[in-house]
Design a protein around this motif. Structure first.
Motif, PDB file in Angstrom:
ATOM      1  N   MET A 118      -4.173  12.956  -2.809  1.00 23.42           N
ATOM      2  CA  MET A 118      -4.342  13.766  -4.114  1.00 23.42           C
ATOM      3  C   MET A 118      -4.793  15.187  -3.760  1.00 23.42           C
ATOM      4  N   SER A 119      -5.548  15.395  -2.532  1.00 24.64           N
ATOM      5  CA  SER A 119      -5.560  16.783  -2.168  1.00 24.64           C
ATOM      6  C   SER A 119      -4.569  17.606  -1.910  1.00 24.64           C
ATOM      7  N   VAL A 120      -3.440  16.783  -1.576  1.00 26.97           N
ATOM      8  CA  VAL A 120      -2.083  17.479  -1.320  1.00 26.97           C
ATOM      9  C   VAL A 120      -1.459  17.825  -2.534  1.00 26.97           C
ATOM     10  N   LEU A 121      -1.323  16.904  -3.482  1.00 19.69           N
ATOM     11  CA  LEU A 121      -0.497  16.995  -4.706  1.00 19.69           C
ATOM     12  C   LEU A 121      -1.441  18.203  -5.590  1.00 19.69           C
ATOM     13  N   THR A 122      -2.720  18.171  -5.545  1.00 20.87           N
ATOM     14  CA  THR A 122      -3.425  19.226  -6.411  1.00 20.87           C
ATOM     15  C   THR A 122      -3.488  20.590  -5.914  1.00 20.87           C
ATOM     16  N   ARG A 123      -2.545  21.005  -4.933  1.00 20.81           N
ATOM     17  CA  ARG A 123      -2.135  22.149  -4.364  1.00 20.81           C
ATOM     18  C   ARG A 123      -1.317  22.839  -5.399  1.00 20.81           C
ATOM     19  N   VAL A 124      -0.470  21.819  -6.240  1.00 27.01           N
ATOM     20  CA  VAL A 124       0.606  22.207  -7.118  1.00 27.01           C
ATOM     21  C   VAL A 124       0.221  21.720  -8.524  1.00 27.01           C
ATOM     22  N   ALA A 125      -0.504  20.903  -8.820  1.00 23.69           N
ATOM     23  CA  ALA A 125      -0.578  19.959  -9.979  1.00 23.69           C
ATOM     24  C   ALA A 125      -1.990  20.016 -10.241  1.00 23.69           C
ATOM     25  N   THR A 126      -2.430  19.789 -11.638  1.00 24.60           N
ATOM     26  CA  THR A 126      -3.778  19.485 -12.076  1.00 24.60           C
ATOM     27  C   THR A 126      -4.155  18.135 -11.461  1.00 24.60           C
ATOM     28  N   HIS A 127      -5.229  17.864 -11.453  1.00 26.55           N
ATOM     29  CA  HIS A 127      -5.887  16.648 -10.842  1.00 26.55           C
ATOM     30  C   HIS A 127      -5.483  15.561 -11.788  1.00 26.55           C
ATOM     31  N   GLN A 128      -5.526  15.964 -13.211  1.00 36.33           N
ATOM     32  CA  GLN A 128      -4.987  14.919 -14.237  1.00 36.33           C
ATOM     33  C   GLN A 128      -3.458  14.668 -14.045  1.00 36.33           C
ATOM     34  N   ALA A 129      -2.645  15.271 -13.951  1.00 37.41           N
ATOM     35  CA  ALA A 129      -1.384  15.210 -13.863  1.00 37.41           C
ATOM     36  C   ALA A 129      -1.098  14.796 -12.409  1.00 37.41           C
ATOM     37  N   ALA A 130      -1.759  14.904 -11.387  1.00 42.44           N
ATOM     38  CA  ALA A 130      -1.294  14.464 -10.014  1.00 42.44           C
ATOM     39  C   ALA A 130      -2.044  12.850 -10.062  1.00 42.44           C
ATOM     40  N   ARG A 131      -2.899  12.413 -10.752  1.00 34.21           N
ATOM     41  CA  ARG A 131      -3.356  11.126 -10.973  1.00 34.21           C
ATOM     42  C   ARG A 131      -2.350  10.247 -11.594  1.00 34.21           C
ATOM     43  N   ASP A 132      -1.603  10.673 -12.901  1.00 35.64           N
ATOM     44  CA  ASP A 132      -0.846  10.317 -13.547  1.00 35.64           C
ATOM     45  C   ASP A 132       0.467  10.135 -12.700  1.00 35.64           C
ATOM     46  N   GLU A 133       0.829  11.011 -11.950  1.00 37.31           N
ATOM     47  CA  GLU A 133       2.138  11.000 -11.063  1.00 37.31           C
ATOM     48  C   GLU A 133       1.706  10.063 -10.059  1.00 37.31           C
ATOM     49  N   PHE A 134       0.477   9.600  -9.472  1.00 36.29           N
ATOM     50  CA  PHE A 134       0.266   8.850  -8.493  1.00 36.29           C
ATOM     51  C   PHE A 134       0.642   7.405  -9.034  1.00 36.29           C
ATOM     52  N   PHE A 135       0.200   7.080 -10.325  1.00 41.31           N
ATOM     53  CA  PHE A 135       0.254   5.915 -10.908  1.00 41.31           C
ATOM     54  C   PHE A 135       1.840   5.659 -11.348  1.00 41.31           C
ATOM     55  N   ARG A 136       2.567   6.477 -11.664  1.00 42.12           N
ATOM     56  CA  ARG A 136       4.016   6.329 -12.084  1.00 42.12           C
ATOM     57  C   ARG A 136       4.590   6.083 -10.811  1.00 42.12           C
ATOM     58  N   SER A 137       4.262   6.456  -9.835  1.00 40.13           N
ATOM     59  CA  SER A 137       4.769   6.453  -8.540  1.00 40.13           C
ATOM     60  C   SER A 137       4.861   4.989  -8.126  1.00 40.13           C
ATOM     61  N   LEU A 138       3.671   4.564  -8.234  1.00 37.48           N
ATOM     62  CA  LEU A 138       3.240   3.152  -7.784  1.00 37.48           C
ATOM     63  C   LEU A 138       4.032   2.096  -8.748  1.00 37.48           C
ATOM     64  N   ARG A 139       4.031   2.442  -9.811  1.00 36.18           N
ATOM     65  CA  ARG A 139       4.972   1.694 -10.999  1.00 36.18           C
ATOM     66  C   ARG A 139       6.514   1.500 -10.601  1.00 36.18           C
ATOM     67  N   VAL A 140       6.878   2.731 -10.148  1.00 38.29           N
ATOM     68  CA  VAL A 140       8.258   2.803  -9.734  1.00 38.29           C
ATOM     69  C   VAL A 140       8.456   1.713  -8.368  1.00 38.29           C
ATOM     70  N   LEU A 141       7.437   1.803  -7.303  1.00 37.66           N
ATOM     71  CA  LEU A 141       7.794   1.192  -6.380  1.00 37.66           C
ATOM     72  C   LEU A 141       7.510  -0.386  -6.707  1.00 37.66           C
ATOM     73  N   ALA A 142       6.749  -0.893  -7.711  1.00 31.82           N
ATOM     74  CA  ALA A 142       6.584  -1.972  -7.938  1.00 31.82           C
ATOM     75  C   ALA A 142       7.859  -2.697  -8.626  1.00 31.82           C
ATOM     76  N   GLY A 143       8.563  -1.687  -9.294  1.00 33.06           N
ATOM     77  CA  GLY A 143       9.640  -2.070 -10.128  1.00 33.06           C
ATOM     78  C   GLY A 143      11.089  -2.064  -9.370  1.00 33.06           C
ATOM     79  N   ALA A 144      10.967  -1.622  -7.962  1.00 26.93           N
ATOM     80  CA  ALA A 144      12.094  -1.289  -7.428  1.00 26.93           C
ATOM     81  C   ALA A 144      12.833  -2.485  -7.195  1.00 26.93           C
ATOM     82  N   PRO A 145      12.315  -3.739  -6.824  1.00 26.68           N
ATOM     83  CA  PRO A 145      13.171  -4.791  -6.553  1.00 26.68           C
ATOM     84  C   PRO A 145      13.858  -5.429  -7.975  1.00 26.68           C
ATOM     85  N   TRP A 146      13.277  -5.333  -8.978  1.00 30.71           N
ATOM     86  CA  TRP A 146      13.782  -5.632 -10.330  1.00 30.71           C
ATOM     87  C   TRP A 146      14.913  -4.583 -10.616  1.00 30.71           C
ATOM     88  N   GLU A 147      14.705  -3.374 -10.277  1.00 28.09           N
ATOM     89  CA  GLU A 147      15.837  -2.365 -10.621  1.00 28.09           C
ATOM     90  C   GLU A 147      17.190  -2.673  -9.661  1.00 28.09           C
TER      91      GLU A 147
END
Length: 377
Positions: free
Chosen positions: A1-30
């Motif tokens: 989060m400390s890296v991402l908030t160099r270029v994104a708001t904390h709210q957006a970085a947190r959202d991006e973090f969980f969206r990324s987890l969801r993509v990883l979880a969905g990769a085998p299905w994809e």
């Protein structure tokens, strides 16, 4: 989060973090669904925003069916992108993935692209044309562009809901995202109430430190976005309801609301800043006609509709219809992304250009390169 908030708001970085987890979880299905062919080499132009999410979409997941993934970070945020790679790269290598991120010139990277089976380009459509000219005819090129992603608030809208939704659609990461809505069409019968509520809300939004979890708007990362907003606001000063100030030296654009009467020939720029533009309409046929103009057919991505029975999907012209949802609600990294406008996104191979929602694994399956990939456990 400390890296991402160099270029994104904390709210957006947190959202991006969980969206990324969801993509990883969905990769085998994809991969079970798309069954991509094996790629020898993939070259990716990483965008300058959503660094973690883009790294997962165009680096980590493709490394499951690609021998080698080469990534060039945007020069604007290269140091931050490299920091993301330094955190995640070792984990990818542990299970056999091969991601190589390099800070090289565009000319050097284009030489690498010419030797790759597939190329992912994220950026201005005109620059995608330059990349395409440097590639062999048989190369697979996916170009991810952008669109205005209009929101339509019809007469049957729930005002509390849509006003919150519009602010979410415009202020995500201070407006620095290609999914942010660049124009909101508001039915005449609710226009006064909607603009009053939006103005009141924006007056309470302060420009603050992007690392603070409470911050919705911060100083922008891109100086050209500030300059572009300043030019637009200067030219359209008569329509400013609240805000309208800019500070080019500090990269600040005040949270701003503009309200315009109907103008079917007006086509908004991509603001990439906290500028909210509403336009009054009276008949949904006006929206349909606007979406069918040559300009909007070219960049048709998404159109979100609320309380407007006169508009229905799944498509209007080249725009994908999202009923009672904004773009951030429907985005799913394991499914095709975007609309059918050529400048919003297209795929090229063997001299053919096709505009459609894009998913890299699905396009790799269509290309039919190498043995079929079975998802890893």
């Amino acid at each position: 989060m400390s890296v991402l908030t160099r270029v994104a708001t904390h709210q957006a970085a947190r959202d991006e973090f969980f969206r990324s987890l969801r993509v990883l979880a969905g990769a085998p299905w994809e991969l079970s669904r798309t069954v991509p062919g094996r790629l020898g080499r993939l070259a990716t132009f990483l965008p300058s925003n959503n660094l973690l999410y883009s790294y997962v979409l165009f680096g980590v997941v493709p490394s499951l069916y690609t021998d080698r993934v080469l990534i060039r970070p945007s020069a604007r945020v290269a140091e931050t992108a490299m920091a993301v790679h330094e955190i995640l790269g070792p984990a990818v290598r542990e299970w056999g993935g091969n991601i190589d991120m390099r800070r090289v010139s565009q000319r050097e990277f284009l030489d690498e692209c010419a030797l790759s089976d597939a190329v992912v380009f994220t950026g201005q459509p005109d620059n995608a044309e330059h990349v395409a000219r440097r590639l062999p005819r048989e190369s697979l090129l996916l170009s991810f562009g952008s669109g205005p992603n209009p929101v339509v608030l019809g007469p049957d809208s729930d005002l509390d809901t849509v006003c919150r939704t519009v602010l979410d659609a415009r202020l995500y990461n201070s407006g620095q995202d290609c999914l942010c809505s660049d124009i909101v069409f508001v039915h005449r019968s609710i226009a006064h109430e909607v603009t009053s509520r939006l103005a009141d809300s924006l007056r309470t939004v302060a420009v603050a430190d992007r690392r603070d979890p409470r911050t919705r708007v911060s100083a922008l990362v891109y100086p050209d976005a500030v300059a572009d907003a300043d030019s637009f606001l200067t030219e359209h000063r008569e329509f400013v309801v609240v805000g309208g100030g800019t500070d080019v030296a500090r990269n600040i654009v005040e949270p701003t609301l503009l309200h315009m009467p109907w103008n079917g020939s007006f086509h908004p720029p991509e603001f990439f800043s906290p500028v909210l533009l509403t336009m009054e309409y009276e008949d949904p046929a006006q929206i349909v006609e606007w979406l069918h103009t040559p300009e909007e057919r070219e960049r048709g991505m998404y159109v979100s509709t609320f309380g407007e029975p006169g508009l229905s999907g799944p498509r209007i012209a080249t725009s994908t219809v999202c009923e009672n949802q904004i773009t951030f609600d429907v985005e799913d990294g394991n499914r095709p992304f975007g609309g059918h406008g050529p400048r919003a996104g297209n795929v090229r191979r063997s001299g053919e250009i096709q505009a459609r929602p894009l998913l890299l694994s699905a396009e790799a399956a269509r290309a039919g390169r190498g043995p079929v990939v079975r998802p890893r456990p």
